[in-house]
Design a protein around this motif. Structure first.
Motif, PDB file in Angstrom:
ATOM      1  N   GLU A   1       0.724  -1.472  -0.229  1.00 15.24           N
ATOM      2  CA  GLU A   1      -0.169   0.054  -0.141  1.00 15.24           C
ATOM      3  C   GLU A   1       1.106   1.318  -0.116  1.00 15.24           C
ATOM      4  OE1 GLU A   1      -0.296  -2.206   2.557  1.00 15.24           O
ATOM      5  OE2 GLU A   1       0.539  -1.120   4.451  1.00 15.24           O
ATOM      6  N   PHE A   2       1.001   2.128  -1.210  1.00 21.13           N
ATOM      7  CA  PHE A   2       1.220   3.600  -0.850  1.00 21.13           C
ATOM      8  C   PHE A   2       0.703   3.720   0.275  1.00 21.13           C
ATOM      9  CE2 PHE A   2       3.939   5.917  -3.484  1.00 21.13           C
ATOM     10  CZ  PHE A   2       3.671   7.386  -3.278  1.00 21.13           C
ATOM     11  N   ARG A   3       1.916   4.663   1.550  1.00 20.84           N
ATOM     12  CA  ARG A   3       1.585   5.298   2.360  1.00 20.84           C
ATOM     13  C   ARG A   3       1.243   7.002   2.525  1.00 20.84           C
ATOM     14  NH1 ARG A   3       5.713   1.903   3.941  1.00 20.84           N
ATOM     15  NH2 ARG A   3       6.819   4.413   4.309  1.00 20.84           N
TER      16      ARG A   3
ATOM     17  N   GLU B   1       4.389   9.001   2.186  1.00 25.92           N
ATOM     18  CA  GLU B   1       5.379   8.732   1.186  1.00 25.92           C
ATOM     19  C   GLU B   1       4.950   9.556   0.271  1.00 25.92           C
ATOM     20  OE1 GLU B   1       4.570   4.039   1.315  1.00 25.92           O
ATOM     21  OE2 GLU B   1       5.620   4.360  -0.243  1.00 25.92           O
ATOM     22  N   LYS B   2       3.430   9.881   0.239  1.00 26.83           N
ATOM     23  CA  LYS B   2       3.192  10.912  -0.899  1.00 26.83           C
ATOM     24  C   LYS B   2       3.352  12.183  -0.172  1.00 26.83           C
ATOM     25  CE  LYS B   2      -1.060  13.555  -2.396  1.00 26.83           C
ATOM     26  NZ  LYS B   2      -2.129  12.998  -2.257  1.00 26.83           N
TER      27      LYS B   2
ATOM     28  N   LYS C   1       6.359  12.686   1.198  1.00 28.30           N
ATOM     29  CA  LYS C   1       8.153  13.066   0.882  1.00 28.30           C
ATOM     30  C   LYS C   1       8.423  13.042  -0.150  1.00 28.30           C
ATOM     31  CE  LYS C   1      12.092   9.777   2.161  1.00 28.30           C
ATOM     32  NZ  LYS C   1      12.116   8.375   1.978  1.00 28.30           N
ATOM     33  N   ILE C   2       7.342  12.881  -0.985  1.00 30.88           N
ATOM     34  CA  ILE C   2       7.435  13.276  -2.498  1.00 30.88           C
ATOM     35  C   ILE C   2       7.626  14.756  -2.876  1.00 30.88           C
ATOM     36  CG2 ILE C   2       6.473  12.947  -5.176  1.00 30.88           C
ATOM     37  CD1 ILE C   2       5.582   9.810  -4.021  1.00 30.88           C
ATOM     38  N   LEU C   3       6.288  15.206  -2.863  1.00 36.87           N
ATOM     39  CA  LEU C   3       5.814  16.246  -2.185  1.00 36.87           C
ATOM     40  C   LEU C   3       6.590  17.670  -1.747  1.00 36.87           C
ATOM     41  CD1 LEU C   3       1.680  16.292  -1.748  1.00 36.87           C
ATOM     42  CD2 LEU C   3       2.260  16.737  -3.768  1.00 36.87           C
TER      43      LEU C   3
ATOM     44  N   THR D   1       9.921  16.788  -1.595  1.00 37.67           N
ATOM     45  CA  THR D   1      11.122  16.586  -2.101  1.00 37.67           C
ATOM     46  C   THR D   1      11.188  17.869  -3.691  1.00 37.67           C
ATOM     47  OG1 THR D   1      11.543  14.269  -1.366  1.00 37.67           O
ATOM     48  CG2 THR D   1      12.818  15.075  -3.530  1.00 37.67           C
ATOM     49  N   ILE D   2       9.791  17.624  -3.946  1.00 37.96           N
ATOM     50  CA  ILE D   2       9.820  18.578  -4.893  1.00 37.96           C
ATOM     51  C   ILE D   2       9.251  19.970  -4.834  1.00 37.96           C
ATOM     52  CG2 ILE D   2       7.972  19.110  -6.760  1.00 37.96           C
ATOM     53  CD1 ILE D   2       7.441  16.033  -7.349  1.00 37.96           C
ATOM     54  N   ARG D   3       9.220  20.496  -3.625  1.00 36.82           N
ATOM     55  CA  ARG D   3       9.533  21.722  -2.753  1.00 36.82           C
ATOM     56  C   ARG D   3      10.391  22.000  -2.869  1.00 36.82           C
ATOM     57  NH1 ARG D   3       5.307  20.126   1.500  1.00 36.82           N
ATOM     58  NH2 ARG D   3       3.521  19.813   0.234  1.00 36.82           N
TER      59      ARG D   3
ATOM     60  N   GLN E   1      13.163  21.099  -4.178  1.00 40.11           N
ATOM     61  CA  GLN E   1      14.151  21.253  -5.409  1.00 40.11           C
ATOM     62  C   GLN E   1      13.134  22.720  -6.444  1.00 40.11           C
ATOM     63  OE1 GLN E   1      13.151  17.791  -8.138  1.00 40.11           O
ATOM     64  NE2 GLN E   1      14.713  16.301  -6.726  1.00 40.11           N
ATOM     65  N   ASN E   2      12.064  22.314  -5.273  1.00 39.55           N
ATOM     66  CA  ASN E   2      11.214  23.453  -6.634  1.00 39.55           C
ATOM     67  C   ASN E   2      11.731  25.041  -5.761  1.00 39.55           C
ATOM     68  OD1 ASN E   2       9.851  22.425  -8.506  1.00 39.55           O
ATOM     69  ND2 ASN E   2       8.079  22.828  -7.328  1.00 39.55           N
TER      70      ASN E   2
END
Lengths: 182, 225
Positions: free
Chosen positions: B21-23, B26-27, B29-31, B33-35, B37-38
């Motif tokens: 399952e995608f916790r 995890e979501k 963490k992705i967002l 990381t993107i923030r 990087q931006n």
């Protein structure tokens, strides 16, 4: 319902679109990655890399393929990269698979015959070589059409059909092997 | 096998893919990381933007400075430096004092000087040169040719029949060829008698502005020596 486009075509905000894609495909991406790397921690990392790549390339996504096939293509590429570059080696892979098997075998003893069949089938799929496993996963697990598999893998239709045929033959043998040993 | 494979998803989700399952974390963490990087990208862009702005400003400054420098280089040499100007002023002051002390200095508002001026001998231009005429002229063949105020176009000019060698309107003890036309050629005019009408290049005031062209001169009087 076209899950590849539903609700996404009117989203202008890139971050919002990404969140929708994560909600829609996050679990599938992680599971598909696992079938390659056979480690949940690495599968998690791969899934993260997949969605970061999706975000970076959203502007370039022309829409000539669906989001699903596009994301699956990225997942396969990232997973294969992870196998090549990370510390996962074939012996370790086998070891991990054994651990997985033991866990399921224990629960299998307690469960009904159907579940044993599920375990054996799953194990057989996971034992397939990557090139056969991926077509089985895409066709039977993800329910992609042959044209979609062609788009994702860049293989021609005859190759895909050949691999599916051979994969099923191998699965039959592996499943019987499981039956004989189990 | 085909029958089993049709239920592969259920089989695998119940077994090997059970923990897939995608916790929510995890979501996130992705967002996150993107923030990050931006943010890094924006900072990089700002740095580049600032650097670019500084570079452009420096180039403009350099360009303007170079232009000014070039303009200063082109100015005539008699734009004296401050120190030499000072010297000139000092010299002028000295001269002024010397002049003031001299017996020959004329002060316009001094009655005695005016009387003295009246009795002073007139400036002598020499026995061979008469006082210059008060009109604009050119001299040719010992005749004064007086400016008519008219001009002639270049295509109507004939051959060169004389030259203005010395020009000027200040008193001089040497004969002059003109008092208002710079040194140059004197031309005949097509269709006109060169003994009467000639042309020379000069400038006259017309309609409130200076016009340059070939001025027509008419013979007026002989040069008296």
């Amino acid at each position: 319902m076209d899950e590849t486009l539903f609700g996404f075509e009117h989203i202008d905000d890139k971050q919002l679109l990404l969140e929708h894609l994560i909600d829609q495909f996050g679990e599938r991406v992680k599971k598909l990655a696992f079938t390659y790397v056979k480690d949940w921690a690495i599968a998690e990392d791969v899934a993260q890399e997949v969605f970061i790549s999706v975000y970076k390339n959203l502007d370039r996504f022309r829409g000539d393929a669906s989001y699903k096939t596009w994301i699956y293509k990225i997942t396969m590429n990232k997973s294969k990269d992870a196998i090549k570059t990370r510390f996962l080696r074939p012996t370790k892979l086998l070891g991990k698979l054994k651990l997985q098997n033991e866990a399921y075998e224990q629960s299998a003893e307690e469960n009904v015959f159907e579940e044993i069949g599920d375990i054996r089938l799953s194990e057989a799929v996971m034992k397939l070589p990557v090139k056969y496993r991926e077509v089985i996963m895409l066709y039977y697990y993800e329910n992609l059409k042959l044209e979609e598999i062609k788009s994702v893998t860049k293989l021609n239709l005859s190759t895909i059909k050949t691999r599916l045929r051979r994969a099923k033959a191998m699965l039959r043998d592996l499943y019987e092997e499981g039956v004989n040993h189990g | 096998m085909d029958e089993r494979l049709l239920h592969l998803k259920e089989s695998m989700d119940r077994t090997v893919l059970k923990n897939g399952e995608f916790r929510p974390d995890e979501k996130q963490k992705i967002l996150q990381t993107i923030r990050i990087q931006n943010l890094k990208r924006k900072r990089r862009r700002r740095r580049w933007g600032a650097g670019f702005a500084v570079a452009v400003s420096l180039c403009l400054l350099f360009g303007v400075g170079w232009f000014i420098f070039a303009q200063l280089q082109d100015q005539p040499k008699f734009s004296a430096s401050k120190s030499s100007l000072k010297m000139d002023v000092l010299d002028a002051n000295k001269n002024k004092k010397a002049l003031d002390n001299s017996a020959d200095t004329v002060h316009p508002f001094d009655k005695n000087d005016i009387e003295r001026f009246k009795t002073m001998p007139k400036r002598d231009n020499g026995p061979d040169v008469q006082a210059a005429p008060h009109y604009t002229y050119v001299v040719l063949n010992n005749f004064y040719y007086k400016e008519t105020g008219e001009m002639v176009s270049k295509d109507k000019l004939g051959q060169e029949i004389g030259r203005i060698k010395r020009a000027g309107d200040l008193p001089s003890d040497q004969p002059r060829n003109s008092n208002g036309i710079p040194p140059g050629a004197i031309y005949a005019i097509h269709g006109e008698d060169p003994a009467i009408y000639v042309a020379a290049k000069g400038s006259i005031a017309r309609n409130g502005k200076m016009e340059t062209g070939y001025l027509i001169f008419k013979r007026f009087e002989p040069v008296k020596r």
